[in-house]
Motif scaffolding. Sequence first.
Motif, PDB file in Angstrom:
ATOM      1  N   LYS A 185       0.835  -1.207   0.000  1.00 23.41           N
ATOM      2  CA  LYS A 185       0.000   0.000   0.000  1.00 23.41           C
ATOM      3  C   LYS A 185       0.865   1.250   0.000  1.00 23.41           C
ATOM      4  N   ARG A 186       1.926   1.243   0.810  1.00 27.75           N
ATOM      5  CA  ARG A 186       2.811   2.414   0.898  1.00 27.75           C
ATOM      6  C   ARG A 186       4.243   1.939   0.759  1.00 27.75           C
ATOM      7  N   SER A 187       4.944   2.518  -0.180  1.00 33.60           N
ATOM      8  CA  SER A 187       6.322   2.119  -0.473  1.00 33.60           C
ATOM      9  C   SER A 187       7.212   2.263   0.757  1.00 33.60           C
ATOM     10  N   PRO A 188       8.281   1.472   0.789  1.00 35.60           N
ATOM     11  CA  PRO A 188       9.189   1.527   1.928  1.00 35.60           C
ATOM     12  C   PRO A 188       9.802   2.910   2.118  1.00 35.60           C
ATOM     13  N   THR A 189      10.060   3.246   3.362  1.00 41.15           N
ATOM     14  CA  THR A 189      10.662   4.519   3.718  1.00 41.15           C
ATOM     15  C   THR A 189      11.411   4.375   5.040  1.00 41.15           C
ATOM     16  N   ILE A 190      12.213   5.338   5.315  1.00 43.62           N
ATOM     17  CA  ILE A 190      12.910   5.428   6.603  1.00 43.62           C
ATOM     18  C   ILE A 190      12.046   6.280   7.528  1.00 43.62           C
ATOM     19  N   TYR A 191      11.981   5.898   8.800  1.00 49.98           N
ATOM     20  CA  TYR A 191      11.234   6.690   9.781  1.00 49.98           C
ATOM     21  C   TYR A 191      12.055   6.831  11.055  1.00 49.98           C
ATOM     22  N   PRO A 192      12.057   8.005  11.637  1.00 49.70           N
ATOM     23  CA  PRO A 192      11.602   9.244  11.044  1.00 49.70           C
ATOM     24  C   PRO A 192      12.543   9.675   9.922  1.00 49.70           C
ATOM     25  N   ARG A 193      11.947  10.292   8.912  1.00 52.14           N
ATOM     26  CA  ARG A 193      12.732  10.779   7.780  1.00 52.14           C
ATOM     27  C   ARG A 193      13.682  11.857   8.290  1.00 52.14           C
ATOM     28  N   PRO A 194      14.916  11.893   7.798  1.00 49.30           N
ATOM     29  CA  PRO A 194      15.861  12.910   8.251  1.00 49.30           C
ATOM     30  C   PRO A 194      15.272  14.317   8.145  1.00 49.30           C
ATOM     31  N   GLY A 195      15.370  15.060   9.230  1.00 48.83           N
ATOM     32  CA  GLY A 195      14.903  16.435   9.263  1.00 48.83           C
ATOM     33  C   GLY A 195      13.426  16.599   9.573  1.00 48.83           C
ATOM     34  N   SER A 196      12.659  15.509   9.606  1.00 52.05           N
ATOM     35  CA  SER A 196      11.218  15.654   9.831  1.00 52.05           C
ATOM     36  C   SER A 196      10.892  15.932  11.297  1.00 52.05           C
ATOM     37  N   TYR A 197      11.690  15.420  12.190  1.00 55.41           N
ATOM     38  CA  TYR A 197      11.524  15.669  13.626  1.00 55.41           C
ATOM     39  C   TYR A 197      12.896  16.051  14.173  1.00 55.41           C
ATOM     40  N   PRO A 198      13.188  17.355  14.250  1.00 51.44           N
ATOM     41  CA  PRO A 198      14.520  17.796  14.684  1.00 51.44           C
ATOM     42  C   PRO A 198      14.966  17.104  15.972  1.00 51.44           C
ATOM     43  N   GLY A 199      16.199  16.618  15.936  1.00 54.29           N
ATOM     44  CA  GLY A 199      16.780  15.949  17.090  1.00 54.29           C
ATOM     45  C   GLY A 199      16.505  14.458  17.157  1.00 54.29           C
ATOM     46  N   GLU A 200      15.644  13.944  16.274  1.00 55.69           N
ATOM     47  CA  GLU A 200      15.363  12.508  16.273  1.00 55.69           C
ATOM     48  C   GLU A 200      16.091  11.841  15.114  1.00 55.69           C
ATOM     49  N   GLU A 201      16.782  10.752  15.426  1.00 58.18           N
ATOM     50  CA  GLU A 201      17.502  10.031  14.384  1.00 58.18           C
ATOM     51  C   GLU A 201      16.602   9.003  13.711  1.00 58.18           C
ATOM     52  N   PRO A 202      16.895   8.637  12.480  1.00 55.01           N
ATOM     53  CA  PRO A 202      16.139   7.590  11.801  1.00 55.01           C
ATOM     54  C   PRO A 202      16.246   6.290  12.607  1.00 55.01           C
ATOM     55  N   LEU A 203      15.130   5.561  12.746  1.00 54.50           N
ATOM     56  CA  LEU A 203      15.119   4.346  13.551  1.00 54.50           C
ATOM     57  C   LEU A 203      14.737   3.080  12.790  1.00 54.50           C
ATOM     58  N   ILE A 204      13.823   3.216  11.831  1.00 56.87           N
ATOM     59  CA  ILE A 204      13.323   2.015  11.165  1.00 56.87           C
ATOM     60  C   ILE A 204      13.224   2.199   9.650  1.00 56.87           C
ATOM     61  N   ASP A 205      13.228   1.064   8.970  1.00 57.91           N
ATOM     62  CA  ASP A 205      12.879   0.960   7.557  1.00 57.91           C
ATOM     63  C   ASP A 205      11.547   0.227   7.560  1.00 57.91           C
ATOM     64  N   TRP A 206      10.535   0.764   6.876  1.00 60.37           N
ATOM     65  CA  TRP A 206       9.215   0.145   6.960  1.00 60.37           C
ATOM     66  C   TRP A 206       8.375   0.402   5.719  1.00 60.37           C
ATOM     67  N   ALA A 207       7.335  -0.396   5.571  1.00 59.15           N
ATOM     68  CA  ALA A 207       6.377  -0.249   4.477  1.00 59.15           C
ATOM     69  C   ALA A 207       5.013  -0.682   5.002  1.00 59.15           C
ATOM     70  N   VAL A 208       3.967  -0.196   4.339  1.00 60.55           N
ATOM     71  CA  VAL A 208       2.611  -0.604   4.685  1.00 60.55           C
ATOM     72  C   VAL A 208       2.133  -1.575   3.611  1.00 60.55           C
ATOM     73  N   ALA A 209       1.665  -2.733   4.059  1.00 57.91           N
ATOM     74  CA  ALA A 209       1.135  -3.754   3.160  1.00 57.91           C
ATOM     75  C   ALA A 209      -0.330  -3.994   3.496  1.00 57.91           C
ATOM     76  N   GLN A 210      -0.980  -4.763   2.655  1.00 60.73           N
ATOM     77  CA  GLN A 210      -2.369  -5.149   2.897  1.00 60.73           C
ATOM     78  C   GLN A 210      -2.521  -6.643   2.673  1.00 60.73           C
ATOM     79  N   ASP A 211      -3.391  -7.252   3.472  1.00 59.21           N
ATOM     80  CA  ASP A 211      -3.717  -8.655   3.252  1.00 59.21           C
ATOM     81  C   ASP A 211      -4.709  -8.748   2.091  1.00 59.21           C
ATOM     82  N   PRO A 212      -5.140  -9.952   1.705  1.00 61.16           N
ATOM     83  CA  PRO A 212      -6.053 -10.073   0.569  1.00 61.16           C
ATOM     84  C   PRO A 212      -7.398  -9.363   0.762  1.00 61.16           C
TER      85      PRO A 212
END
Length: 164
Positions: free
Chosen positions: A93-120
């Motif tokens: 459903k949503r392509s993979p991305t890094i979270y938090p994206r660099p610069g999106s939340y000042p002072g927070e480092e990127p922590l995860i690589d993730w994507a949103v999928a859907q079941d059937p």
Amino acid sequence: MGIGRLQCHVIDVNDLAVAEAFWSEVTGLAVIPSVFPGRYSYLGQADPWRHEVILHLVRTEKGPEPNRSHVDIWVRDVDRAIGQVEAIGGRLKRSPTIYPRPGSYPGEEPLIDWAVAQDPFGNEFCLVRVLSQPERDAVAEAGRLGDGDDRRWRAIASSARPAT
């Protein structure tokens, strides 16, 4: 102490057999005997009997609104997991991305690589991989340099990934 203890996650589905095969493959949990066959299926451990997921048969199709609750599935490789999910009837459903994206939340480092999928049935769930410290550092540095978008940051993380 909380009011109670989380027992399991319930997922509304339109076909129990399809849902059993899909969610058993995604979670690695076995289908176990149901106390309400034909209405509910359970995934978990047979002996001693313990369920972690309940599949609830519903007659209505899921509408366009997003879930109000979802399952996070921790994986070793998000891209590989997406392919595996698609191969068994799910979709991205949503392509993979890094979270938090660099610069999106000042002072927070990127922590995860993730994507949103859907079941059937359109139920959403996340495929999540925790970034190692070298990956976090490399993506954060690229973000400080203004270097990147989701694809680039994921490539930088991948290049900094320790061998497993």
